[in-house]
Design a protein around this motif. Structure first.
Motif, PDB file in Angstrom:
ATOM      1  N   GLU A 112      15.270  11.760  -2.020  1.00 40.83           N
ATOM      2  CA  GLU A 112      16.071  10.552  -1.384  1.00 40.83           C
ATOM      3  C   GLU A 112      15.473  10.127  -0.217  1.00 40.83           C
ATOM      4  O   GLU A 112      15.367   8.783  -0.133  1.00 40.83           O
ATOM      5  N   ARG A 113      14.397  10.906   0.434  1.00 46.01           N
ATOM      6  CA  ARG A 113      13.552  10.266   1.437  1.00 46.01           C
ATOM      7  C   ARG A 113      12.705   9.056   0.900  1.00 46.01           C
ATOM      8  O   ARG A 113      12.259   8.037   1.342  1.00 46.01           O
ATOM      9  N   ALA A 154       6.114   7.417   0.622  1.00 46.26           N
ATOM     10  CA  ALA A 154       6.881   7.399  -0.429  1.00 46.26           C
ATOM     11  C   ALA A 154       6.735   8.139  -1.631  1.00 46.26           C
ATOM     12  O   ALA A 154       7.037   9.093  -2.150  1.00 46.26           O
ATOM     13  N   ALA A 155       5.466   7.847  -2.346  1.00 47.77           N
ATOM     14  CA  ALA A 155       5.096   8.388  -3.330  1.00 47.77           C
ATOM     15  C   ALA A 155       4.710   9.932  -3.203  1.00 47.77           C
ATOM     16  O   ALA A 155       5.042  10.878  -4.098  1.00 47.77           O
ATOM     17  N   SER A 176      10.388   2.795  -6.065  1.00 51.15           N
ATOM     18  CA  SER A 176       9.322   3.781  -6.618  1.00 51.15           C
ATOM     19  C   SER A 176       9.843   4.283  -7.945  1.00 51.15           C
ATOM     20  O   SER A 176      10.951   5.018  -7.960  1.00 51.15           O
ATOM     21  N   GLY A 177       9.377   3.758  -9.027  1.00 48.08           N
ATOM     22  CA  GLY A 177       9.668   4.329 -10.445  1.00 48.08           C
ATOM     23  C   GLY A 177       9.671   5.726 -10.515  1.00 48.08           C
ATOM     24  O   GLY A 177      10.362   6.500 -11.070  1.00 48.08           O
ATOM     25  N   LEU A 215       0.638  -1.155   0.062  1.00 46.67           N
ATOM     26  CA  LEU A 215      -0.129   0.163   0.121  1.00 46.67           C
ATOM     27  C   LEU A 215       1.076   1.163   0.049  1.00 46.67           C
ATOM     28  O   LEU A 215       2.044   1.286   0.515  1.00 46.67           O
ATOM     29  N   MET A 216       0.314   2.177  -0.539  1.00 46.96           N
ATOM     30  CA  MET A 216       1.078   3.502  -0.793  1.00 46.96           C
ATOM     31  C   MET A 216       1.215   4.108   0.681  1.00 46.96           C
ATOM     32  O   MET A 216       1.993   4.762   0.960  1.00 46.96           O
ATOM     33  N   THR A 217       0.131   4.099   1.381  1.00 45.97           N
ATOM     34  CA  THR A 217      -0.129   4.774   2.746  1.00 45.97           C
ATOM     35  C   THR A 217      -0.976   4.017   3.430  1.00 45.97           C
ATOM     36  O   THR A 217      -2.141   3.358   2.965  1.00 45.97           O
TER      37      THR A 217
END
Length: 431
Positions: A295-296, A262-263, A304-305, A218-220
């Protein structure tokens, strides 16, 4: 003759202009300068007239993509086209409160489907543009060269959601799969995953060579952060200073709610850099100030493309990791039309024209309606076309995106040089 270089992907272009000649001592600065300017003007006028006459007599050379991208389709062994477009869902809420969910759900379904081996997934921008042209599924599929369409609707009332999704064969108008989900807003992630799974399964039954849908985390876990992220993505796609700055604020709120998103970190870097670029600010300073965000993102999600693409697009021209980042981004996010165009332009500037064309063909395949893709096709084939063909193609780009300034600038130039239409040229440049 003309230096045709522009980067609408956001990446700064490497400097290539020759150094200006040094001025020596002049015995008569005023008279010599006046004479020089007069001769220069006469030579330039003669050159432009000769160039226009020569160019207008050339035989038209049609632009054709390479064989593997001519149709934009990949027939499978069963003869069906393994290309799917996920269209924006309709917001059926009375107050329009599900607008961003209706845009975000299909985009995330697309994101999951894009990593399925054997399946080509049309990029989000082209799918959105095609859907805006009208409800005719067959016409949408033809414009996108897609064998299948995913469409649906979202209705929200408070925290309750009703999401309907279906997989359609546009040739026969047959509905191959359909499902309605009555869930709460907090279950949005589960619904998106279920839809992607069901669509991938339905396609596997009909198209040979399509692999199973791989797992993706999951993204979040924060629905509030996710809704802010969706709003930011919509604003970022408008390519203006104001929208890029507002998108950055939305992404900042999203990562404050979920620091492991991340996204959102990658999109925050992209938005910050785009805002500076649109203002023609100092990209070196902006890169140093904001690189921590991308970078984070990669420290949280090394797969993460979008983050690899963002780092490559905004990298300094002498950064040794640019090509590696582009390749990694293309591997992990193969339906990212903007990233593919930027990669193609990067290769073209290095003189790797065949490889650049291959990646541009790939971009045209997954993002066929993108003005940026079409514009780069014109620029990479500039020397093979007549001015009439160039103007016609630029007009097609402007019909799709009237505010696309690189095409406006070139169209204005050709209206002046080739036709003497100074008023039209001035109007286009002012716009």
């Amino acid at each position: 003759v003309f230096v045709e270089a522009d980067d609408e992907s956001g990446a700064p272009l490497a400097a290539g202009a020759p150094a200006e000649p040094r001025d020596g001592p002049l015995p008569d600065p005023v008279g010599t300068a006046r004479t020089t300017r007069l001769w220069a003007a006469l030579v330039l006028m003669a050159f432009v007239v000769a160039l226009a006459a020569w160019w207008s007599q050339r035989e038209p050379v049609p632009v054709r993509p390479s064989a593997d991208a001519a149709s934009g389709q990949e027939p499978s062994e069963s003869g069906r086209v393994a290309t799917v477009a996920v269209l924006p869902f309709r917001d059926l809420s009375a107050d329009g409160s599900a607008e961003y969910i209706a845009l975000g759900v299909p985009e995330q379904i697309l994101d999951r489907l894009s990593i399925v081996q054997g399946l080509t997934v049309i990029a989000w921008n082209s799918s959105s543009d095609a859907a805006a042209s009208g409800p005719d599924a067959a016409a949408i599929a033809r414009s996108l060269r897609a064998g299948y369409l995913v469409e649906g609707s979202v209705q929200r009332q408070g925290d309750a959601l009703r999401i309907t999704a279906r997989l359609v064969d546009p040739q026969s108008a047959e509905q191959l799969w359909s499902e309605t989900y009555d869930r709460g807003v907090a279950d949005l992630f589960e619904v998106q995953s279920r839809i992607a799974d069901e669509v991938a399964g339905a396609l596997r039954q009909r198209v040979e060579g399509v692999a199973a849908l791989p797992d993706r985390p999951l993204m979040t876990s924060s629905i509030e952060a996710y809704l802010l992220f969706l709003q930011g993505r919509v604003r970022l796609g408008r390519w203006t200073v104001v929208d890029a700055e507002e998108a950055a604020r939305l992404f900042e709120r999203a990562v404050a709610l979920d620091p492991s998103f991340a996204a959102a970190w990658a999109s925050l870097y992209d938005a910050k850099m785009m805002a500076v670029d649109r203002r023609r600010g100092d990209l070196d300073v902006a890169r140093r100030e904001n690189r921590q965000f991308v970078e984070r993102a990669l420290s949280i999600d090394p797969r993460s493309g979008a983050a690899y693409f963002a780092r490559a697009i905004w990298a300094a021209s002498n950064d040794a990791t640019v090509e590696e980042d582009f390749r990694r981004g293309a591997e992990l996010d193969p339906s990212n039309g903007r990233g593919l165009v930027a990669y193609s332009q990067f290769l073209f500037q290095r003189g790797e024209k065949q490889e650049a064309r291959r990646w541009l063909d790939r971009a045209a395949k997954v993002d066929p309606l993108s003005p940026r893709v079409q514009f780069r096709l014109v620029m990479q084939n500039f020397g093979e076309m007549s001015p009439q063909e160039i103007e016609a193609l630029l007009l097609r780009v402007l019909e799709r995106e009237p505010d696309f300034h690189p095409a406006l600038q070139r169209y204005a130039k050709y209206r002046w040089i080739l036709h003497g239409r100074m008023a039209e040229s001035t109007q286009a440049i002012e716009h």
